[in-house]
Each structure stands twice: as structure tokens, then as C-alpha cells.
Design an enzyme around this catalytic site. Sequence first.
Site, PDB file in Angstrom:
ATOM      1  N   CYS A 187      -1.711   9.386   3.837  1.00 56.61           N
ATOM      2  CA  CYS A 187      -1.718   8.975   2.426  1.00 56.61           C
ATOM      3  C   CYS A 187      -3.006   9.450   1.776  1.00 56.61           C
ATOM      4  O   CYS A 187      -3.072   9.648   0.571  1.00 56.61           O
ATOM      5  CB  CYS A 187      -1.588   7.470   2.327  1.00 56.61           C
ATOM      6  N   GLU A 232       0.875  -1.183   0.000  1.00 59.26           N
ATOM      7  CA  GLU A 232       0.000   0.000   0.000  1.00 59.26           C
ATOM      8  C   GLU A 232       0.905   1.222   0.000  1.00 59.26           C
ATOM      9  O   GLU A 232       1.730   1.388   0.895  1.00 59.26           O
ATOM     10  CB  GLU A 232      -0.933  -0.043   1.213  1.00 59.26           C
TER      11      GLU A 232
HETATM   12  P1  NAD Z   1       8.832   4.720   3.548  1.00 59.13           P
HETATM   13  O1  NAD Z   1       8.600   4.007   2.255  1.00 59.13           O
HETATM   14  O2  NAD Z   1       9.985   5.621   3.648  1.00 59.13           O
HETATM   15  O3  NAD Z   1       8.995   3.649   4.728  1.00 59.13           O
HETATM   16  C1  NAD Z   1       8.005   2.687   4.991  1.00 59.13           C
HETATM   17  C2  NAD Z   1       8.648   1.529   5.736  1.00 59.13           C
HETATM   18  O4  NAD Z   1       9.582   0.894   4.869  1.00 59.13           O
HETATM   19  C3  NAD Z   1       9.434   1.937   6.982  1.00 59.13           C
HETATM   20  O5  NAD Z   1       9.227   0.984   8.002  1.00 59.13           O
HETATM   21  C4  NAD Z   1      10.872   1.899   6.504  1.00 59.13           C
HETATM   22  O6  NAD Z   1      11.780   1.639   7.533  1.00 59.13           O
HETATM   23  C5  NAD Z   1      10.826   0.736   5.536  1.00 59.13           C
HETATM   24  N1  NAD Z   1      11.885   0.719   4.522  1.00 59.13           N
HETATM   25  C6  NAD Z   1      12.590   1.760   4.036  1.00 59.13           C
HETATM   26  N2  NAD Z   1      13.464   1.325   3.100  1.00 59.13           N
HETATM   27  C7  NAD Z   1      13.289  -0.006   2.992  1.00 59.13           C
HETATM   28  C8  NAD Z   1      13.861  -1.020   2.176  1.00 59.13           C
HETATM   29  N3  NAD Z   1      14.799  -0.747   1.282  1.00 59.13           N
HETATM   30  N4  NAD Z   1      13.419  -2.295   2.327  1.00 59.13           N
HETATM   31  C9  NAD Z   1      12.443  -2.593   3.213  1.00 59.13           C
HETATM   32  N5  NAD Z   1      11.864  -1.668   4.016  1.00 59.13           N
HETATM   33  C10 NAD Z   1      12.273  -0.398   3.898  1.00 59.13           C
HETATM   34  O7  NAD Z   1       7.467   5.468   3.871  1.00 59.13           O
HETATM   35  P2  NAD Z   1       7.139   6.390   5.153  1.00 59.13           P
HETATM   36  O8  NAD Z   1       7.816   7.697   5.000  1.00 59.13           O
HETATM   37  O9  NAD Z   1       7.328   5.617   6.406  1.00 59.13           O
HETATM   38  O10 NAD Z   1       5.553   6.584   4.994  1.00 59.13           O
HETATM   39  C11 NAD Z   1       4.991   7.547   4.179  1.00 59.13           C
HETATM   40  C12 NAD Z   1       4.488   6.928   2.891  1.00 59.13           C
HETATM   41  O11 NAD Z   1       3.553   5.913   3.178  1.00 59.13           O
HETATM   42  C13 NAD Z   1       3.739   7.917   2.012  1.00 59.13           C
HETATM   43  O12 NAD Z   1       4.109   7.701   0.676  1.00 59.13           O
HETATM   44  C14 NAD Z   1       2.278   7.536   2.230  1.00 59.13           C
HETATM   45  O13 NAD Z   1       1.412   7.902   1.191  1.00 59.13           O
HETATM   46  C15 NAD Z   1       2.382   6.059   2.387  1.00 59.13           C
HETATM   47  N6  NAD Z   1       1.222   5.501   3.081  1.00 59.13           N
HETATM   48  C16 NAD Z   1       0.321   4.765   2.345  1.00 59.13           C
HETATM   49  C17 NAD Z   1      -0.802   4.246   2.954  1.00 59.13           C
HETATM   50  C18 NAD Z   1      -1.813   3.441   2.171  1.00 59.13           C
HETATM   51  O14 NAD Z   1      -2.650   2.794   2.774  1.00 59.13           O
HETATM   52  N7  NAD Z   1      -1.757   3.450   0.854  1.00 59.13           N
HETATM   53  C19 NAD Z   1      -1.010   4.468   4.315  1.00 59.13           C
HETATM   54  C20 NAD Z   1      -0.068   5.214   5.035  1.00 59.13           C
HETATM   55  C21 NAD Z   1       1.052   5.719   4.407  1.00 59.13           C
END
Ligand code: NAD
Length: 519
Positions: free
Chosen positions: A323, A289
Site C-alpha cells: 500500500c 486501512e
Molecule cells: P481486498 O479489499 O480485495 O481484500 C481485503 C480483505 O477483505 C480480504 O481478506 C478479503 O477476503 C476481504 N473481503 C473481500 N470482500 C469482502 C466483503 N465484501 N466483505 C468483507 N470482507 C471482504 O484487498 P486485497 O487485495 O487483499 O489487498 C490489497 C489492498 O489493500 C490494496 O488496496 C492496498 O493498498 C491495501 N492495503 C492497505 C494497507 C494500509 O495500511 N492502508 C496495508 C496493506 C494493504
Amino acid sequence: MSEVPGGFKNEAYTDFAVPENRKAMEAALAAVRAQFGREYELLIAGSRLKTEEKFRSLNPSRPSEVIGVHQKATPELAGMAVDAAYSFFPEWSGTPAARRVEMLLTAADLLRRRKLEFDAWLVFEAGKTWPEAEADVAEAIDFCEYYARQMLRFAAPAPVVQLPGESTRMVYLPLGAGIIIPPWNFPLAILVGMTTAALVAGNTVVIKPSSDTPTIAAKFAGLLLEAGFPDRSFCFLTGSGAAVGDVLVEHPKTRFVSFTGSRDVGLRINELAAKPQKGQVWIKRVVAEMGGKDAIIVDEEADLDSAVDGVLASAFGYQGQKCSACSRAIVSEKLYDEFLERLTAKVEKLKVGPADEPDNYMGPVINQRAKESILSYIEKGKQEGRLVAGGESPPGEGYFIRPTVIAGVESKATIFQEEIFGPVLAVTRAKDFDHALELANDSEYGLTGAVYTRNPEKIEKARDRFFVGNLYINRKCTGAMVGAHPFGGFNMSGTDSKAGGPDYLLQFLQAKSIAEKQI
Ligand code: NAD
């Protein structure tokens, strides 16, 4: 749509206007403050572990305050965590579903009793204002209650056609060991939803929380143990996503990855997971997501007051870091000037400051990097449109940014297309309703959207043509409720898994058909 077994009601919000509730919240904030700076451990194969290297999570309202000290897991520990989850899978999947459901309902009950305490952690570690924190915790409780009931549905055999001379059935089995990677923006609700759906379905998991909000995650891991979940049913692994993410995703014993976060990280996980590793005997399932660039259409036949309020709440609630946040207002040219005037008048009155002070409508953004990135989008926006409100970062220690409105933004502009994830709203003029829909759909994302109009034909058109996973008519585009608004988006917003919906648990199950010939 199927009924929710056993009845389900969304958790009511605590009303902080009531003096006793306000006092209780102040006490919870003080109690949590007294725990600032404590150290939390990893949990792998039932053992608590410390690493040499640590990292700290900070209070984004006052970054000199350390909320928690956490272990920086190494790639080796990440590999051990997957092995541990894999080896406990036979036992956990063999635990009767009714027993797993019972544990999850106990977790919901514990969360409900400790609601204000969790609210307080969210205020301090995620920078949520009191009502935003309360909504996050209430949603976490809802996920537990809802998925527990949904599991009872999937624990019973699914109805299949009975052929003459044969007895047929279809049963749902859990998948195996999975990786749970949540974001920081709903550090409790999304973490809880993703984790408990997988667990109650009979899978074991490795939880890898965001490094911005690991303390909230550690508190929930503790609560799962209190609720009776065995300490080997899940591993708790903190550390940099970039450092341990690949090991978790690529491990041959990983059966599925449940990810919520940004588009780029989601796509990378999807790509890595698709490549089979030596010894791997399945295709990994990825639930991803991702981001949004959500639009609200304000038609000339809208109730302007409610449209202004809806855009305001959707764009600036939790500093635009949802999001589902509205980052594009697409407004009929017939009321464009009036809309802008009324909106900016209200935006200028919004109070920004530390999230623990209840008079503030907006708290800080999550960290320094986010602040810099948002401010650079604002600079870009000033060239792409006309700054009509905000645009600056107020003085002070916290990562504060004033709610910002940029008008006259064209659809090809960067701030119309890219997810900013902060309190920045682009306002765009639409010639008519068809043009408004065209602009709204001019995005690689497709998460949420809203339309304000009184015209039933336009509503019908939006139902058919507004291409988003969550469409709202005459209301804001944030605040999806578990059970009522199953949540997830189209296109680059992800796999549309519909969290909080009747199909969500299917992501963590596989169906087996059994036919027995009568002899
Ligand atoms: P992010 O992608 O930076 O991080 C998300 C998670 O992934 C964190 O736990 C992070 O530590 C981990 N991560 C980072 N690099 C990784 C890698 N290489 N391999 C595996 N895991 C890794 O996102 P964020 O800043 O934490 O959250 C914000 C984003 O989330 C926004 O884009 C927002 O729109 C999205 N979001 C989407 C929904 C939805 O339901 N569609 C809901 C909430 C947030």
C-alpha cells in the site's frame, strides 16, 4: 510521544548473505514444501470444523503447486463464529491484562524461533522474495512485542484531575467481539498486528484471512494456541470475503470491524457497519486501512543516486504490491531526463522470477486476476504516456510482470490516479517544487510519500503541505518500522489508525470515568 514501556527494539533481519543463514533458509523452504497441499480446518467455539466445499491456495510463482486446502465457510458458520466470539468475551475480557500480555510475548518468542519457517510460507504462498518475507515476519514479531508493552500502559488507570472531596479515575475497557479482515499483501504482519492488538486489549475476534494467503493465517492461528491463547478467544474462518463478509459485518453482536484492504471493500464495510441491526445496542467501530497512490518527489536539489535507488526500491519491492509502494515519481524538469535514464538503466537489470530463487529481485504478482488487471493498466498507460521500461509478462508458469516505467504521465491520467497495485511506475514532470507538491497531493488517497531534496526550506514546505499519513524525507516511502513510523493514511487511504504507534490500541478500547465522592 509517550515512551514505550519496558523498552522495545525492532527485530533484526536475518542476513541471507551469510552462508549458514542461506543454508538454514533452504532447509526451511524444503520443510515447508513437504507440507504443500495439506488441509486446514475452521476453528469455531473451540471446535475444528470442515465444510463440504473447499478452496485451494496456490504458489503464484508456480500456480500448479497447491500450498493449502481450506474450508469454504458458509454464511451460517460465519454467524456462529460471531456468536461464539461474543459468548467468550466476558471470560476473556476478565482475564488479567498481565496474563494476556504474557501470552502475546510468548507468541512473539515462538514466531522468532520459527522465523525461517514463516519466511518460507510467505515465499511460497505470497510470492515474497527472501528479504521481503523476512521483513514481513520481523514486523509481525515487532507488532507482538510492541502491543504487549503498550497494553501495560492502558492496563493502568489514566491520570485524571483529582477534585477536592472526590476520587476520580479513568480506566480502559475492551469493546467486545470484533472481526479481523486483513489483506494478502502482508499476510503475516498485518494479520498479526490487527489480531493481537484486539486480543491483548481483551476483545475476542473472528479472523477472516484473505483467500490468497489462508495457509499463513492458519499457521499463525496454530501458533496463538501454542502461546496459550484459549481456543475460544478467537475463531478462524476461511472462505470468500464476498460470501461471508456481509454476515460478519452486519451481525448485531459484532462490536467492531478491523479491516485492511482495498478502498471499495473498506467503504462497503463502513457503510454496512453503520446501519444498526435488530438487537444491536452499540455503534460499531470501523478501523479501515485502505489503498494508496503514493508519490515520491525528486527535486532538482536532490542527491540523484539516492533518489533513483529510493524510487526503485519503493516502486518494485514486492512487485509494487505494497500500500506504501511508490506508483508516481514526480520529478523536477531540471533533472527529469537524467533521472529517467538512470532509473531505466537500473530497472532493466532487475531479475524477475520464482520467489524461492534468491537471485530474483522480484517474484510474481499474487494471482491471475491481478496479473490481468495490471497488464490492462499497462495498456492504458501506453496510451497515456511513453513506455520506457518493462510492459510485458515474461514467459513461464508464474504470474510474472516486468518492472514497468511509463514516462510523461499527466495528472489526470488513469495511471496517475488509480491504485494499480503492481510493478508500474508513472513518471511526471514538475515545473518547480510547488508544482511538484500540487501534483503529489492531486489524489484521493493520502498514505505515504517521500521527498528527495537537500534544500531545508523545501523540506519544511513538504512537512507542512504534503498531505499524507506517512511522510519520508530523503528516503524511500516503503518500509515503515513498528514503533518508529506509526502507519496509516489520510482521505481514501483510511481511518489513519496508525498501526505500530502508541495510540493504536485505543481503537480496541473504550474509556470509563469513575468518580467517587468521599463520604
Ligand atoms: P481486498 O479489499 O480485495 O481484500 C481485503 C480483505 O477483505 C480480504 O481478506 C478479503 O477476503 C476481504 N473481503 C473481500 N470482500 C469482502 C466483503 N465484501 N466483505 C468483507 N470482507 C471482504 O484487498 P486485497 O487485495 O487483499 O489487498 C490489497 C489492498 O489493500 C490494496 O488496496 C492496498 O493498498 C491495501 N492495503 C492497505 C494497507 C494500509 O495500511 N492502508 C496495508 C496493506 C494493504
